[in-house]
Write a protein that holds these residues in place. Structure first.
Motif, PDB file in Angstrom:
ATOM      1  N   VAL A 345       0.841  -1.202   0.000  1.00 29.12           N
ATOM      2  CA  VAL A 345       0.000   0.000   0.000  1.00 29.12           C
ATOM      3  C   VAL A 345       0.876   1.252   0.000  1.00 29.12           C
ATOM      4  N   ALA A 346       1.898   1.258   0.844  1.00 28.80           N
ATOM      5  CA  ALA A 346       2.801   2.405   0.893  1.00 28.80           C
ATOM      6  C   ALA A 346       3.555   2.573  -0.424  1.00 28.80           C
ATOM      7  N   GLY A 349       1.098   3.740  -3.249  1.00 25.22           N
ATOM      8  CA  GLY A 349       0.678   5.116  -3.050  1.00 25.22           C
ATOM      9  C   GLY A 349       1.770   6.109  -3.366  1.00 25.22           C
ATOM     10  N   THR A 350       2.964   5.871  -2.811  1.00 31.42           N
ATOM     11  CA  THR A 350       4.078   6.794  -3.067  1.00 31.42           C
ATOM     12  C   THR A 350       4.509   6.737  -4.529  1.00 31.42           C
ATOM     13  N   SER A 501      -3.537  -3.114  -2.541  1.00 26.73           N
ATOM     14  CA  SER A 501      -2.469  -2.117  -2.539  1.00 26.73           C
ATOM     15  C   SER A 501      -2.884  -0.843  -3.258  1.00 26.73           C
ATOM     16  N   PRO A 504      -5.991   2.933  -1.856  1.00 28.16           N
ATOM     17  CA  PRO A 504      -5.911   4.392  -1.671  1.00 28.16           C
ATOM     18  C   PRO A 504      -5.844   5.153  -2.991  1.00 28.16           C
ATOM     19  N   THR A 561      -3.750  11.506  -3.378  1.00 31.00           N
ATOM     20  CA  THR A 561      -3.037  10.244  -3.156  1.00 31.00           C
ATOM     21  C   THR A 561      -1.966  10.403  -2.095  1.00 31.00           C
ATOM     22  N   THR A 564      -3.662  10.731   1.268  1.00 33.10           N
ATOM     23  CA  THR A 564      -4.205   9.430   1.667  1.00 33.10           C
ATOM     24  C   THR A 564      -3.098   8.501   2.141  1.00 33.10           C
ATOM     25  N   THR A 565      -1.998   8.459   1.386  1.00 32.81           N
ATOM     26  CA  THR A 565      -0.885   7.597   1.784  1.00 32.81           C
ATOM     27  C   THR A 565      -0.288   8.047   3.107  1.00 32.81           C
ATOM     28  N   GLY A 569      -0.480   5.781   6.281  1.00 32.11           N
ATOM     29  CA  GLY A 569       0.758   5.374   6.940  1.00 32.11           C
ATOM     30  C   GLY A 569       0.847   5.856   8.364  1.00 32.11           C
ATOM     31  N   TYR A 777       7.417   2.183   5.808  1.00 33.16           N
ATOM     32  CA  TYR A 777       6.229   3.021   5.906  1.00 33.16           C
ATOM     33  C   TYR A 777       6.593   4.455   6.273  1.00 33.16           C
ATOM     34  N   GLY A 784       6.012  10.617   0.351  1.00 35.10           N
ATOM     35  CA  GLY A 784       4.720  11.075  -0.142  1.00 35.10           C
ATOM     36  C   GLY A 784       4.450  12.513   0.220  1.00 35.10           C
TER      37      GLY A 784
END
Length: 917
Positions: A345-346, A349-350, A501, A504, A561, A564-565, A569, A777, A784
């Motif tokens: 997910v991290a 997103g990044t 993943s 987000p 984004t 959200t990330t 996190g 994270y 991010g």
């Protein structure tokens, strides 16, 4: 001299071709350097992630294997009794040294690279499979029970140990079933704990004849006592305390006597059922987390597959292969399966934010060079030629910068997963190189000199764009709905489900598309009332906000984004911290615990109260072997008011103090665990303590956990109901912001034990994979946030020249500097507030979407930590609000700085003739 098609002669000067790339780099070196820096940093982050995960994965697997120990990770191969009974030759021939060491070399080579083995720590020999009692009275007998021994004839003792006394044993001249005595060595730890010396004789009774006498000829000290050679077989290197089965458990020692490697046939003279064995120890330094599937397959093949068939063909068809290595690998795979989706997910997103920022950088360059590219198209430049020149221009900058970032990542993080790192850096270079050409081609498909307004309020998207946005919106909404319906299960895939993943990002895409189309509505509604406002700043700023560029999808998507990330996190990191704190509270029961207090310790409570960092002390009297009815339980005597206050402060196990107070009646009220409450209900039951004290109790309140005793079967009663009361207490529960461990130990005395909650928090982390996930994270949140700030700056920089020109014109009309500053700030606020509110709502929605399927317990604490319940993902208010407010603050700061800088430059430089700004 040749002629041109126009009829004019072609001169030498007209044939000179100006190199496009070199000219552009010389013309705008600052823009090229900025793009190179952005690409290098992004490529570094992208290329550093695979080796970082590989390093954490490798360290985590090695830690898991080391924690399991050689007893569980080694592969044990042992020949069964059937091999001896089905043999046509003499039995003693099967136990000779050559029959053991002959297949050993072949067994070490069988697994190959699928399961690397440590030849030095692997072993082979003959041992008794049944423990034999040694009734010699000089041997240590804790509860009067004779110790038991295994006789082991294992090769390599001389190489893996150091002789401290005596000599190594020798095999008898005729090592067969008729041997009446044997020689053996023992480890120094075995000799110390079982009272064995050089020259001691250990006797083992036999069914017929005299007992077998084993004389100890030497003491050896293992060179690597924790290695597989000494630890794979129980009791080989050190004796263990065992407990008998029965109503009255008794302790006894279990050890091993080391015979000569040639003395294997002599074990037939013992009732210990000798057998040949081979221990294959994995080479932990050669095992990698990325080879988890291959390792699991190799272990399964050893236990029941092609490798097992080859082993039986090499040794004997009558053998057993056993190992717990598959369970250890399965447990680690489960840990990685829980952590992998969170890390993904991290990363997704990044990565999305970084890709959008690279596209925005290309869009900014295309907007700045709009007049130039329009002129080139008007003078006959084709789209293909224009795109090729722009691509060459960006490739010259992006590719070396990406290569530099890749090299820096390999040097800084590690060399694992080179292909993935190269692909990641190449993807960054590709996006950076294509952003400008594609944006230019899209903006200059048709040849034209003038373009219409691009106001947000008056902009009307084309039908193609509308269809594309609706399609993307439908796909994202369908994916989110599928995720919500199906849950976050990835079917055991440790890398995580891509749909999970991307959650987000999908939510951010939906929010960005919706907000971009909803954004003009409030502007249209406020435009007419704003005209009646006094002053020029308010109406003008609102009008300026409505005339901002219509292409706000990418900046808004980047901000949403990133927010959200960051919020996701931050919520994960906060949840992990809270889970560890909760686990530590469950383990200690307070900020500190002082236990194992003796009756001779007087005044301990007062001394502890005066220790630095102590706010309050709650004494308890604990018995871990009380009888409730006919069931053994843990019982604590407490002072009800103080203990109730402690439980309420810890937010677990809280109860009303009045319900626990003893009122002098025959039945004592008790706080009980659910199991005891289910067993006894409201009926009274007898309680007997270790010191003979007894009373009748009744469960009046049920709690799953209590500070003094944890979560096992427990009873908590008023200490005044005990015969001796709470004096002296057996333990103290300490509350304080920062208790001093040294001061507590000094106040409690040398015999007492002190446990701090802060120390337990640090001990709850089990695997480097857990700490690695936290670091990834934290880095993803920081990256991010940085990309979000850069996206915001790129958005503001795109409009900076036009804003500077506007301020210059307005100053010539009498606008003051303060009014200009307010104008730019109020103009930027609508989009900033839109991004902040949308980002907070998007983050909240993503967390609510993923929370049911994410268990932070695996990431936060070790498997052996006290059960503190499931730690679910919850939205953290600070993680939601701080990034959103930072966006607004950064927007205001940039607008104020731009207004100040424009005021210093003056109006003359901004108002040039022919400037279309």
């Amino acid at each position: 001299m040749t002629e041109r098609p126009s009829g004019r002669p072609r001169t030498a000067a007209s044939r000179v071709t100006v190199p496009w790339v070199r000219t552009r780099l010389r013309t705008a070196p600052g823009a090229a350097a900025a793009l190179a820096l952005l690409v290098a940093v992004t490529a570094f982050l992208a290329a550093a992630l695979p080796p970082a995960l590989d390093r954490y994965d490798e360290e985590g697997m090695r830690r898991a294997l080391e924690a399991a120990g050689p007893t569980r990770t080694s592969v044990q191969i042992q020949v069964s009794d059937a091999d001896m009974y089905l043999s046509d030759g003499p039995w003693e021939d099967l136990f000779r040294r050559e029959q053991v060491e002959g297949p050993f070399a072949k067994l070490l080579a069988l697994p190959g690279r699928a399961l690397p083995l440590d030849e030095d720590q692997s072993s082979a020999g003959v041992r008794t499979t049944r423990a034999m009692k040694a009734p010699d009275p000089y041997l240590s007998q804790p509860d009067g029970v004779a110790p038991v021994f295994h006789l082991v004839a294992q090769g390599g003792v001389a190489e893996h140990s150091r002789l401290t006394q005596g000599r190594l044993p020798k095999a008898p001249e005729d090592p067969g079933p008729g041997a009446g005595s044997l020689e053996a060595a023992v480890t120094t730890e075995t000799a110390k704990k079982l009272n064995i010396r050089v020259g001691s004789v250990v006797h083992f009774p036999r069914a017929e004849g005299d007992p077998l006498a084993v004389r100890v000829t030497g003491l050896v000290a293992p060179r690597e006592p924790d290695g597989a050679y000494w630890s794979a077989l129980p009791e080989l290197g050190r004796p263990h305390r065992m407990i008998t089965q029965g109503p009255v458990p008794s302790q006894y020692w279990a050890g091993a006597l080391l015979l000569a490697p040639d003395a294997g046939p002599a074990l037939l003279a013992t009732p210990g059922a000798p057998a040949r064995y081979w221990t294959l120890a994995p080479d932990l330094s050669a095992l990698h987390g990325r080879d988890l599937e291959a390792l699991t397959s190799a272990v399964a093949s050893l236990e029941g597959g092609p490798l097992l068939e080859r082993i039986t063909a090499t040794v004997s068809p009558n053998l057993d292969v056993s190992t717990d290595l598959d369970d250890v690998l399965g447990g680690y795979k489960g840990l990685w399966s829980a952590i992998g989706p969170l890390v993904a997910v991290a990363a997704f997103g990044t990565g999305t934010v970084a890709a959008v920022v690279l596209c925005m950088a290309g869009g900014l360059a295309a907007a700045r060079r709009r007049a130039e590219l329009t002129l080139l198209r008007a003078r006959g430049a084709s789209l293909r030629g224009l795109a090729g020149r722009l691509l060459a221009e960006t490739v010259v900058v992006a590719v070396p910068a990406a290569a530099l970032g890749l090299l820096a990542a390999r040097l800084a993080v590690g060399t694992g997963r080179p292909a993935q790192s190269a692909v990641a850096a190449g993807a960054v270079a590709l996006v950076a190189a294509l952003a400008l050409p594609l944006r230019a081609v899209a903006a200059h498909r048709a040849v034209g000199v003038h373009t219409g307004r691009e106001d947000v309020v008056r902009a009307r998207p084309s039908k193609r764009r509308l269809v594309a946005e609706v399609t993307l919106l439908a796909v994202a909404a369908g994916a989110v709905l599928t995720l919500r319906t199906r849950g976050t299960s990835a079917d055991g895939d440790p890398t995580g489900d891509e749909l999970v993943s991307l959650a987000p990002v999908l939510v951010a895409v939906i929010a960005a598309l919706v907000l971009v189309h909803l954004y003009p509505l409030p502007l249209r509604g406020l435009a007419r009332p704003a005209r009646r406002m006094r002053g020029v700043v308010g109406p003008l700023s609102l009008a300026r906000a409505g005339r901002a560029g219509g292409s706000t999808v990418l900046p808004l998507l980047a901000l949403l984004t990133a927010l959200t990330t960051a919020a996701f996190g931050g919520s994960v990191l906060t949840g992990v911290t809270d889970a560890r704190e909760r686990a530590a509270v469950f383990a200690v029961g307070a900020d500190a615990r002082v236990f194992d207090l003796t009756e001779a310790a007087k005044g301990v409570e007062e001394r502890v109260r005066r220790a630095p960092g102590v706010d309050d002390v709650t004494p308890v009297k604990v018995s871990y072997s009380a009888l409730a009815g006919n069931q053994r339980v843990s019982l604590a005597g407490v002072e009800p008011d103080a203990y109730a206050a402690l439980s309420s402060r810890l937010d677990d196990g809280a109860f009303d103090a009045d319900t626990l107070k003893a009122d002098g009646e025959d039945t004592v009220p008790a706080l009980g665990s659910p199991a005891l409450a289910e067993r006894f209900g409201d009926d009274p039951f007898p309680v007997i303590l270790e010191d003979g004290d007894s009373f009748t109790a009744r469960v009046v309140a049920v709690r799953t956990w209590t500070p003094a005793l944890g979560a096992d079967d427990f009873l908590v009663v008023d200490g005044s109901a005990l015969r001796a009361g709470l004096e002296p207490p057996t333990g103290l529960l300490v509350i304080g912001d920062s208790p001093d461990a040294a001061a507590l130990r000094k106040a409690a005395g040398d015999d007492a034990q002190v446990q701090l909650r802060s120390d337990v928090v640090a001990a709850t982390v089990e695997s480097p994979l857990q700490t690695g996930a936290e670091r990834v994270y934290a880095a993803a949140v920081a990256a991010g946030a940085a990309y979000a700030a850069l996206a915001l700056l790129l958005t503001l920089l795109r409009a900076a020249p036009e804003r500077a020109a506007l301020l210059a014109r307005l100053r010539t009309m009498g606008l003051t500097r303060a009014q200009g500053r307010r104008l730019l700030i109020l103009e930027s606020l609508p989009q900033a507030v839109l991004a902040a509110v949308g980002g907070a709502l998007t983050a909240w929605a993503a967390i609510r979407l993923l929370a049911p399927g994410i268990d932070l317990t695996t990431v936060a604490v070790s498997t052996g930590a006290p059960a503190a319940g499931r730690a679910l993902l919850r939205a953290d208010q600070l993680a939601l609000l701080v990034p959103a407010l930072a966006v607004v603050a950064l927007t205001v700061g940039v607008a104020a700085a731009q207004a100040w800088w424009s005021g210093r430059r003056g109006a003359v430089r901004e108002l040039r003739a022919g400037d279309a700004r």
